[in-house]
Design a protein around this motif. Structure first.
Motif, short mmCIF file in Angstrom:
data_model
loop_
_atom_site.label_atom_id
_atom_site.label_comp_id
_atom_site.label_asym_id
_atom_site.label_seq_id
_atom_site.Cartn_x
_atom_site.Cartn_y
_atom_site.Cartn_z
N GLU A 18 -9.80 11.23 -16.48
CA GLU A 18 -9.61 11.20 -15.04
C GLU A 18 -10.32 12.34 -14.37
OE1 GLU A 18 -5.23 11.41 -15.24
OE2 GLU A 18 -5.49 13.27 -14.12
N SER A 39 -6.80 4.08 -9.98
CA SER A 39 -5.67 5.01 -10.09
C SER A 39 -5.80 5.83 -11.38
CB SER A 39 -4.34 4.26 -10.05
OG SER A 39 -4.26 3.36 -11.13
N LEU A 58 -9.26 8.13 -10.89
CA LEU A 58 -9.14 9.25 -9.97
C LEU A 58 -7.98 10.18 -10.33
CD1 LEU A 58 -9.90 7.60 -6.51
CD2 LEU A 58 -11.46 8.60 -8.18
N PHE A 78 -5.79 10.38 -6.93
CA PHE A 78 -5.62 9.03 -6.39
C PHE A 78 -4.73 9.02 -5.15
CE2 PHE A 78 -3.57 4.87 -6.11
CZ PHE A 78 -4.69 4.06 -6.02
N TYR A 132 -6.68 10.05 -2.17
CA TYR A 132 -7.59 8.96 -1.81
C TYR A 132 -6.83 7.86 -1.07
CZ TYR A 132 -10.41 4.78 -2.59
OH TYR A 132 -11.10 3.62 -2.42
N SER A 133 -5.71 7.49 -1.65
CA SER A 133 -4.89 6.42 -1.10
C SER A 133 -4.43 6.76 0.33
CB SER A 133 -3.70 6.24 -2.03
OG SER A 133 -3.19 4.99 -1.94
N THR A 141 -8.65 -0.21 -2.23
CA THR A 141 -7.37 -0.47 -2.91
C THR A 141 -6.51 -1.46 -2.14
OG1 THR A 141 -5.96 1.29 -2.03
CG2 THR A 141 -7.35 1.83 -3.94
N GLN A 195 -3.59 -1.73 -8.17
CA GLN A 195 -4.06 -0.40 -8.53
C GLN A 195 -3.12 0.67 -8.01
OE1 GLN A 195 -8.11 0.63 -8.68
NE2 GLN A 195 -8.76 -1.29 -7.76
#
Lengths: 164, 596
Positions: free
Chosen positions: A35, A99, A102, A106, A109-110, B302, B342
């Motif tokens: 990752e 997921s 990253l 993550f 990012y999300s 995503t 995800q």
């Protein structure tokens, strides 16, 4: 509980048809990736087990681990001399598991995506630019590509252009 | 889940028919029939109903006269319709809709002072009166032209037929009979003009059928669907092409017409929101042990689309597919496997989140699993693509992994599934200098199959590589993974143009930037220069009414090798762009290719 409208009719369709419906549920065993921000060596064994092809290229300041999965996703991990992954890039018919790829980034990012989606409906290439995380990419169905990197982890003298 | 519910209804109707046999002897045919029941303690209940029959969706009131105290109400079968306005002396029954088979329901009054005293009364729910029209799908028609439509009714026991009407004063109706009418389009229209022809049952005004029409200046036809950048489900939309499709339960005239469907040459298959398909129920793709296949579409951000594979006849104008797998995007909060989501949280399953009621994927492949002859879902590539998930009847778990899906079960490009004109599509849009509140155009099915879809001799044909890409030369870069995609709402390419401060996804140059690129086929031939302009997106978006932008662009960073130029909707303005489907023959050779 057999369903009313048959699929048989559908199967008369256009392709010379393969045998019966395949009901095999495959264990979900995509290759593991190192990752972003983590150490690269921990997953080498996984890759071998998953039969993902691994190619390592050593540059002066970093190594590139290129992994090709059975679904033809190519993932490149950029590993600094400290053994940590400072960037990842991907290309192929499907997205890699972001997921996993990253990792601890993550969530960041999300959150960034969700913030953007509040002001914009639709899909288009993404360009997330944050002090500790850059994620860029685009594509269409069966054609995805992108990259992510941590700017302050780039080895000295290495530009983000190297991650591609 | 949807299939479960359908089975439930079927099961109930069987039960209620048995009930009807048992009770009919005691129920006469009058519209008001007291039926006093005497129980222990001398309590009697007399019931009356306003009708013995009820049409789907309509109501009947039942009143009770108890000798002492009041009553409570119950319905059997419990979920076949609803009880409302319940008082100690009356209740309103609302029949469900649609109703496939006539069904008797029993409403039971129970004494509040002595629960052993019950009085049942039966109401017959008639089957839905179904109107089938000779023209079903959305249709285009030229100004001044005529269209004759016939209606065939089932369940119209009194043979009253239909009344005809138009949704707005566009054109006229002539020679109406109880089963036919002629529509005449206006002698002249100023732009693509929509109007809907409606047939309404005279016996039951709740039964209607309609044909969405779009009146053109010229260029209408049975293989032409109307396109518009206006509408959408968010207002205003941004460079999105919308059309209307009709989906039907296979082999039946049980149909639903759905507007605001995004036309996308960058994906394959029809995907529609469950909330706009209902109340139509379609057969789902099941496995042999009662489980169901769900389809997943992942986006880089995503967000995702998730829902069962179901079968529908798809009708657009005179084109129709038969029993085609589509994705019905599940409403609500279904459990989605992490392999699809995800771990992301944007399930785009509402009109607001999707910006449309669905997506019509008419890209250069036959299904959502194919790329130049390779099937990524049927096991032939050792693939475990996260596209199909075979889950038990109770639904999927977050830990479920993807399954294989045979080619015939994959969500299929409707333009490939049509019985005719199935080798590709053309999108025609007028030129657009900068911005507009609305741009109207045409989606034409087939390439060189009839008089209105020939590739002109002046057009260039661009063959594609193994990944369905071609080449763009831009700013000294050879972008060999480039593509044309009506579903992208801008021109996206690698450049040093300033991105917007408010939104790093678009370019915001200080002044409009005139630029030039060269497109080549995958073999580096047929070089064609394309001139375009990129304007400041922040400035463009200050309009609250514009939906079409010819100068909108954004970054598509070169993140790998090869790199891409995404030729989105601005590229389509002022052109007819052909998309030929992989493996299908055309006068210009086999697909896949793009041509304009």
């Amino acid at each position: 509980m057999k369903q009313g409208t048959p699929r048989e009719t559908c199967r008369t369709a256009r392709w010379p048809q393969r045998a019966a419906v395949v009901l095999v549920i495959l264990a979900f065993c995509l290759p593991s990736f190192a990752e972003l921000g983590g150490y690269a060596d921990s997953v080498a064994a996984d890759r071998a087990r998953m039969k993902a092809a691994l190619k390592v290229t050593q540059n002066k300041a970093f190594a590139v681990h290129e992994i090709t999965t059975p679904t033809k996703i190519v993932v490149r991990e950029y590993v600094g001399s400290d053994g940590r992954v400072f960037g990842v890039a991907w290309q192929g018919p499907f997205l890699p598991d972001l997921s996993q790829l990253l990792g601890s980034f993550f969530g960041q990012y999300s959150d960034a995506i969700r913030a953007e989606k509040r002001t914009y409906v639709g899909h288009r290439p993404i360009n997330i630019q944050q002090p500790r995380l850059v994620v860029q990419g685009g594509g269409r169905m069966l054609g995805h590509f992108g990259r992510a990197y941590v700017p302050d982890m780039l080895p000295e003298g290495v530009s983000s252009d190297a991650i591609r | 889940m949807r299939f479960d519910r359908r089975m439930l209804v079927r099961g109930i109707s069987a039960v209620s028919l048995v009930t009807a046999v048992g009770l009919l002897a005691g129920c006469g045919g009058g519209s008001s029939l007291p039926n006093p029941i005497t129980g222990g303690g001398g309590v009697t209940i007399g019931l009356a109903r306003t009708a013995t029959f009820v049409d789907p969706g309509l109501t009947v009131t039942v009143t009770a006269a108890a000798s002492r105290g009041g009553v409570t109400w119950s319905l059997s079968p419990a979920s076949f319709g609803t009880l409302s306005n319940q008082t100690s002396t009356s209740v309103t029954y609302t029949a469900p809709t649609p109703v496939a088979d006539a069904t008797a329901v029993t409403i039971t009054a129970t004494s509040t002072v002595q629960t052993s005293v019950v009085a049942p009364i039966e109401i017959e729910v008639r089957n839905s009166l179904v109107i089938a029209l000779s023209t079903v799908g959305p249709q285009t028609i030229n100004q001044g032209q005529q269209l004759s439509v016939n209606a065939t009714l089932t369940g119209d026991t009194t043979n009253q037929g239909v009344a005809w009407s138009l949704s707005s004063a566009v054109g006229s109706l002539s020679n109406p009979t109880s089963t036919s009418v002629t529509y005449t389009a206006p002698a002249s229209v100023t732009g693509n003009t929509p109007v809907t022809l409606i047939a309404t049952s005279l016996a039951n005004s709740h039964s209607t059928a309609s044909v969405p029409l779009t009146v053109y200046h010229a260029g209408a036809g049975p293989n032409v669907a109307a396109l518009s950048t206006a509408n959408g489900t968010t207002s205003p939309s941004t460079n999105s092409l919308f059309t209307t499709v009709t989906v039907c339960r296979p082999g039946t005239s049980d149909c639903q017409t759905i507007d605001n469907i995004l036309v996308d040459t960058g994906s394959e298959g029809l995907r529609v929101l469950q909330s706009v398909v209902e109340p139509l129920v379609l057969p789902a793709l099941s496995d042999t042990v009662g489980g169901f296949f769900n389809n997943c579409v992942q986006f880089l951000d995503t967000s995702f689309l998730w829902g069962p594979v179901e079968f529908a006849d798809i009708k657009i104008g005179g084109e129709a597919t038969t029993n085609t797998p589509i994705q019905v995007i599940s409403s609500g909060s279904p459990t989605v496997p992490t392999a699809c989501s995800q771990g992301g949280s944007v399930n785009e399953n509402t009109p607001q989140l999707l910006g449309a009621n669905g997506i019509l994927g008419i890209g250069p492949e036959p299904t959502d699993c194919f790329q130049q002859g390779t099937d990524f879902c049927d096991g032939s590539t050792a693939s475990i693509a996260a596209e199909y998930f075979d889950c038990p009847p109770s639904g999927c778990a977050t830990t479920d992994g993807p399954s294989l899906a045979s080619t015939a079960d994959q969500v299929t490009n409707p333009a490939f599934g049509f019985l005719a004109d199935n080798n590709g599509t053309a999108i025609t849009l007028p030129a657009l200098a900068s911005t507009s509140a609305e741009v109207d155009g045409s989606l034409i099915f087939g390439i060189g199959t009839t008089s209105n879809n020939a590739i002109p001799g002046t057009a260039t044909v661009f063959g594609l590589d193994a990944n369905d890409n071609f080449i763009t030369l831009f700013n000294s870069q050879s972008l060999t993974a480039s593509f044309i995609d009506s579903g992208s709402n801008g021109l996206f390419f690698p450049s040093t143009i300033t991105t917007c401060a408010s939104n790093s996804g678009f370019y915001c140059p200080a002044n409009p930037q005139p630029l030039t690129a060269t497109q080549e086929d995958a073999a580096g031939q047929n070089a064609t220069v394309v001139n375009f302009t990129i304007d400041n997106a922040d400035t463009l978006f200050t309009s609250t009414t514009d939906s079409a932008f010819s100068t909108l662009g954004g970054p598509l960073n070169c993140t790998g090798s090869p790199c891409s130029f995404d030729w989105g909707l601005p590229f389509f303005y002022g052109k007819t762009v052909f998309t030929a489907i992989d493996g299908q023959n055309t006068p210009a050779g086999f697909g896949p290719f793009w041509a304009y």
